[in-house]
Design a protein around this motif. Structure first.
Motif, PDB file in Angstrom:
ATOM      1  N   ASP A 261      95.716  27.717  28.336  1.00 40.33           N
ATOM      2  CA  ASP A 261      95.421  26.836  27.385  1.00 40.33           C
ATOM      3  C   ASP A 261      95.356  25.682  27.476  1.00 40.33           C
ATOM      4  O   ASP A 261      94.644  24.793  26.928  1.00 40.33           O
ATOM      5  N   ALA A 262      96.526  25.006  28.241  1.00 38.64           N
ATOM      6  CA  ALA A 262      96.388  23.472  28.295  1.00 38.64           C
ATOM      7  C   ALA A 262      95.507  23.163  29.694  1.00 38.64           C
ATOM      8  O   ALA A 262      95.324  21.952  29.770  1.00 38.64           O
ATOM      9  N   GLY A 263      94.685  23.972  30.245  1.00 38.54           N
ATOM     10  CA  GLY A 263      93.995  23.610  31.417  1.00 38.54           C
ATOM     11  C   GLY A 263      94.765  23.228  32.633  1.00 38.54           C
ATOM     12  O   GLY A 263      94.000  22.800  33.567  1.00 38.54           O
ATOM     13  N   LEU A 264      95.834  23.700  32.980  1.00 39.44           N
ATOM     14  CA  LEU A 264      96.600  23.275  33.864  1.00 39.44           C
ATOM     15  C   LEU A 264      96.251  24.272  35.172  1.00 39.44           C
ATOM     16  O   LEU A 264      96.990  23.879  36.266  1.00 39.44           O
ATOM     17  N   LEU A 265      95.339  25.291  35.229  1.00 41.21           N
ATOM     18  CA  LEU A 265      95.212  25.981  36.377  1.00 41.21           C
ATOM     19  C   LEU A 265      93.574  25.277  37.014  1.00 41.21           C
ATOM     20  O   LEU A 265      93.362  25.840  38.062  1.00 41.21           O
ATOM     21  N   GLU A 266      92.960  24.383  36.340  1.00 35.96           N
ATOM     22  CA  GLU A 266      91.875  23.802  36.808  1.00 35.96           C
ATOM     23  C   GLU A 266      92.166  23.055  38.080  1.00 35.96           C
ATOM     24  O   GLU A 266      93.113  22.365  38.342  1.00 35.96           O
ATOM     25  N   ARG A 267      91.187  23.088  39.041  1.00 38.74           N
ATOM     26  CA  ARG A 267      91.259  22.299  40.263  1.00 38.74           C
ATOM     27  C   ARG A 267      90.949  20.972  40.131  1.00 38.74           C
ATOM     28  O   ARG A 267      90.397  20.274  39.166  1.00 38.74           O
ATOM     29  N   THR A 268      91.723  20.181  40.905  1.00 39.71           N
ATOM     30  CA  THR A 268      91.510  18.604  40.791  1.00 39.71           C
ATOM     31  C   THR A 268      91.330  17.966  42.163  1.00 39.71           C
ATOM     32  O   THR A 268      91.918  17.289  43.043  1.00 39.71           O
ATOM     33  N   VAL A 269      89.963  18.534  42.601  1.00 39.36           N
ATOM     34  CA  VAL A 269      89.506  18.082  43.926  1.00 39.36           C
ATOM     35  C   VAL A 269      89.298  16.604  43.951  1.00 39.36           C
ATOM     36  O   VAL A 269      89.791  16.294  45.197  1.00 39.36           O
ATOM     37  N   GLY A 270      89.116  15.687  43.053  1.00 35.95           N
ATOM     38  CA  GLY A 270      89.215  14.564  43.290  1.00 35.95           C
ATOM     39  C   GLY A 270      90.405  13.840  43.708  1.00 35.95           C
ATOM     40  O   GLY A 270      90.584  12.912  44.623  1.00 35.95           O
ATOM     41  N   PHE A 271      91.451  14.353  43.203  1.00 34.17           N
ATOM     42  CA  PHE A 271      92.903  13.927  43.669  1.00 34.17           C
ATOM     43  C   PHE A 271      93.066  14.065  45.146  1.00 34.17           C
ATOM     44  O   PHE A 271      93.508  13.245  45.723  1.00 34.17           O
ATOM     45  N   TYR A 272      92.755  15.458  45.421  1.00 33.35           N
ATOM     46  CA  TYR A 272      92.899  15.772  46.887  1.00 33.35           C
ATOM     47  C   TYR A 272      92.006  14.757  47.813  1.00 33.35           C
ATOM     48  O   TYR A 272      92.496  14.607  49.141  1.00 33.35           O
ATOM     49  N   ALA A 273      90.978  14.686  47.404  1.00 35.21           N
ATOM     50  CA  ALA A 273      89.980  13.932  48.176  1.00 35.21           C
ATOM     51  C   ALA A 273      90.583  12.591  48.514  1.00 35.21           C
ATOM     52  O   ALA A 273      90.419  11.902  49.641  1.00 35.21           O
TER      53      ALA A 273
ATOM     54  N   ILE B 201     110.045  25.569  40.696  1.00 35.95           N
ATOM     55  CA  ILE B 201     110.056  26.756  39.591  1.00 35.95           C
ATOM     56  C   ILE B 201     108.566  26.795  39.217  1.00 35.95           C
ATOM     57  O   ILE B 201     107.860  28.097  39.364  1.00 35.95           O
ATOM     58  N   GLU B 202     107.685  25.956  38.953  1.00 37.59           N
ATOM     59  CA  GLU B 202     106.361  26.018  38.552  1.00 37.59           C
ATOM     60  C   GLU B 202     105.493  26.290  39.839  1.00 37.59           C
ATOM     61  O   GLU B 202     104.551  27.122  39.543  1.00 37.59           O
ATOM     62  N   HIS B 203     106.012  25.999  40.761  1.00 42.31           N
ATOM     63  CA  HIS B 203     105.119  26.149  42.004  1.00 42.31           C
ATOM     64  C   HIS B 203     104.996  27.932  42.420  1.00 42.31           C
ATOM     65  O   HIS B 203     104.255  28.436  42.772  1.00 42.31           O
ATOM     66  N   HIS B 204     106.388  28.237  42.014  1.00 42.20           N
ATOM     67  CA  HIS B 204     106.635  29.766  42.305  1.00 42.20           C
ATOM     68  C   HIS B 204     105.953  30.649  41.234  1.00 42.20           C
ATOM     69  O   HIS B 204     105.400  31.635  41.581  1.00 42.20           O
ATOM     70  N   LEU B 205     105.799  30.128  39.944  1.00 41.15           N
ATOM     71  CA  LEU B 205     105.198  30.802  39.099  1.00 41.15           C
ATOM     72  C   LEU B 205     103.851  30.540  39.114  1.00 41.15           C
ATOM     73  O   LEU B 205     103.108  31.787  38.701  1.00 41.15           O
ATOM     74  N   PHE B 206     103.106  29.725  39.498  1.00 39.74           N
ATOM     75  CA  PHE B 206     102.048  29.404  39.477  1.00 39.74           C
ATOM     76  C   PHE B 206     101.467  28.708  41.008  1.00 39.74           C
ATOM     77  O   PHE B 206     101.026  27.520  40.943  1.00 39.74           O
ATOM     78  N   PRO B 207     101.614  29.441  42.224  1.00 40.62           N
ATOM     79  CA  PRO B 207     101.463  29.194  43.146  1.00 40.62           C
ATOM     80  C   PRO B 207      99.940  28.476  43.630  1.00 40.62           C
ATOM     81  O   PRO B 207      99.898  27.717  44.700  1.00 40.62           O
ATOM     82  N   ASN B 208      98.938  28.790  42.902  1.00 39.78           N
ATOM     83  CA  ASN B 208      97.767  28.222  43.119  1.00 39.78           C
ATOM     84  C   ASN B 208      97.269  26.912  42.127  1.00 39.78           C
ATOM     85  O   ASN B 208      96.201  26.457  41.848  1.00 39.78           O
ATOM     86  N   MET B 209      98.290  26.533  41.469  1.00 42.10           N
ATOM     87  CA  MET B 209      98.239  25.302  40.501  1.00 42.10           C
ATOM     88  C   MET B 209      98.221  23.855  41.471  1.00 42.10           C
ATOM     89  O   MET B 209      99.144  23.897  42.225  1.00 42.10           O
ATOM     90  N   ALA B 210      97.363  23.115  41.067  1.00 43.68           N
ATOM     91  CA  ALA B 210      97.277  21.908  41.739  1.00 43.68           C
ATOM     92  C   ALA B 210      98.333  21.020  41.365  1.00 43.68           C
ATOM     93  O   ALA B 210      98.948  20.986  40.396  1.00 43.68           O
ATOM     94  N   ARG B 211      98.789  20.176  42.494  1.00 40.53           N
ATOM     95  CA  ARG B 211      99.870  19.406  42.518  1.00 40.53           C
ATOM     96  C   ARG B 211     100.036  18.442  41.129  1.00 40.53           C
ATOM     97  O   ARG B 211     100.851  18.287  40.393  1.00 40.53           O
TER      98      ARG B 211
END
Length: 367
Positions: A41-53, A300-310
């Motif tokens: 709901d907080a939109g925290l699973l969205e990709r952040t391509v700009g950050f990584y680029a 902790i968050e990385h293990h709960l949501f391993p595909n979450m952008a940094r």
């Protein structure tokens, strides 16, 4: 099960509205669903391509700048400073390869795999497939005996049962492994390269075997040719040694605080996903930790949501921490010094299992 060190903060029981022991199994199974909904709901699973680029552009410029600087320096022992800086940059690039392997960077799985393979094998010199296989097993069973490859015996023993098996020089190393941990990390860079190549040459199906072997071979050929072109052979060897040592320390010191010294799980234990991931992981708080550790500070968050952008991990940690505090679930975080202290203390405790049965602890203290 291990205990928390004095420098670690466990959020939950002291500020909870319900004791953890009073919660039903159904409540525990619902933990992840509740937290996952809040995260979505907080939109925290969205990709952040700009950050990584942007990050890859910065690291790319840094990499080119170091190579140009090395070329201009030529026959100078100041090259070792560039070697150390190169080790740092390659560690940061390895973080992005790790994130690509978790599908955190780009929107499609195949695109992430291609990016991860290019960065890992072509730039860093490590097999992407080897890392994917090993790391996926770790994420599925963190700190679970017999299932997590990250706690299997290596130069260092992570379990007392493994420490007891040490003999000869290995026994001496094991007895002092906590204090030797950081010095031993200077060899971890070379170890990662060797293990990658061994895995790719094994007689079993390996996805992308020849692509990765080719990328790694070209990467090392280009690097070694460049070094021999701009500096004498002895200096080139020293350059590689420093670069590998810094890279090994960077990688090992970034991953070690995440689980070492946290509770271990029996091989046949059955735990719900949320409890298993939260209780076996440790977060590292502090200014600049996300950049320094590549987002691994929010383990902790990385293990709960391993595909979450940094960039989303910090906000996710607020949600997870609040849920744990409300329901009396232990949520462990500490500063970097506290994390390293916990790791060293834990490894020393494990190393006691390698003590000679005829040793007298009281006499050892007097020596």
């Amino acid at each position: 099960m291990t205990t928390m060190t004095a420098t670690e903060v466990t959020h939950g029981p002291l500020r909870s509205t319900m004791r953890a022991s009073e919660r039903s199994e159904e409540d525990r199974r619902a933990d992840f669903r509740v937290v996952a909904k809040a995260v979505r709901d907080a939109g925290l699973l969205e990709r952040t391509v700009g950050f990584y680029a942007g990050l890859m552009v910065i690291l790319g410029v840094a990499l080119v700048g170091l190579l140009v600087g090395s070329f201009l320096l030529g026959d100078s022992w100041f090259q070792l400073l560039i070697a150390g800086a190169l080790g740092i940059v390659l560690t940061q690039i390895a973080f992005i390869a790790h994130e690509a392997s978790h599908r955190q960077v780009l929107k499609s799985g195949p695109a992430n795999d291609r990016l991860g393979r290019i960065l890992a094998a072509g730039v860093v010199g490590i097999s992407h497939q080897w890392w994917m296989t090993k790391h996926s097993r770790h994420h599925a069973n963190p700190n679970q005996i017999g299932r997590d490859p990250d706690i299997e015996i290596d130069t260092i023993s992570f379990l007392p049962s493994d420490a007891k098996k040490a003999r000869g020089l290995q026994r001496w190393v094991t007895r002092h492994q906590g204090w030797l941990f950081f010095p031993l990390l200077t060899f971890e860079g070379a170890n990662l390269h060797v293990r990658s190549i061994i895995t790719l040459l094994e007689r079993r199906p390996v996805v992308g075997r020849w692509i990765e072997l080719s990328l790694i071979a070209v990467r090392f050929a280009v690097l070694i040719t460049f070094l021999l072109w701009v500096m004498p052979p002895l200096m080139a060897l020293a350059f590689l040694g420093v670069q590998l040592a810094v890279f090994g320390i960077g990688m090992g010191a970034s991953f070690a605080p995440n689980h070492k010294g946290m509770p271990t799980v029996g091989r046949d234990a059955k735990l719900d996903f949320f409890t298993k991931q939260v209780r076996t992981s440790r977060n590292v708080r502090g200014f600049g930790m996300t950049a320094l550790l590549g987002g691994l500070n929010y383990q902790i968050e990385h293990h709960l949501f391993p595909n979450m952008a940094r960039p989303h991990l910090r906000k996710a940690s607020d949600i997870v921490r609040a849920h744990c505090a409300t329901h009396g679930i232990v949520y462990t975080e500490t500063d970097l010094v506290g994390a390293y202290g916990a790791v060293v203390a834990y490894l020393n405790r494990v190393g006691l299992a390698a003590r000679d049965p005829f040793d007298c602890p009281m006499l050892d203290k007097r020596r």
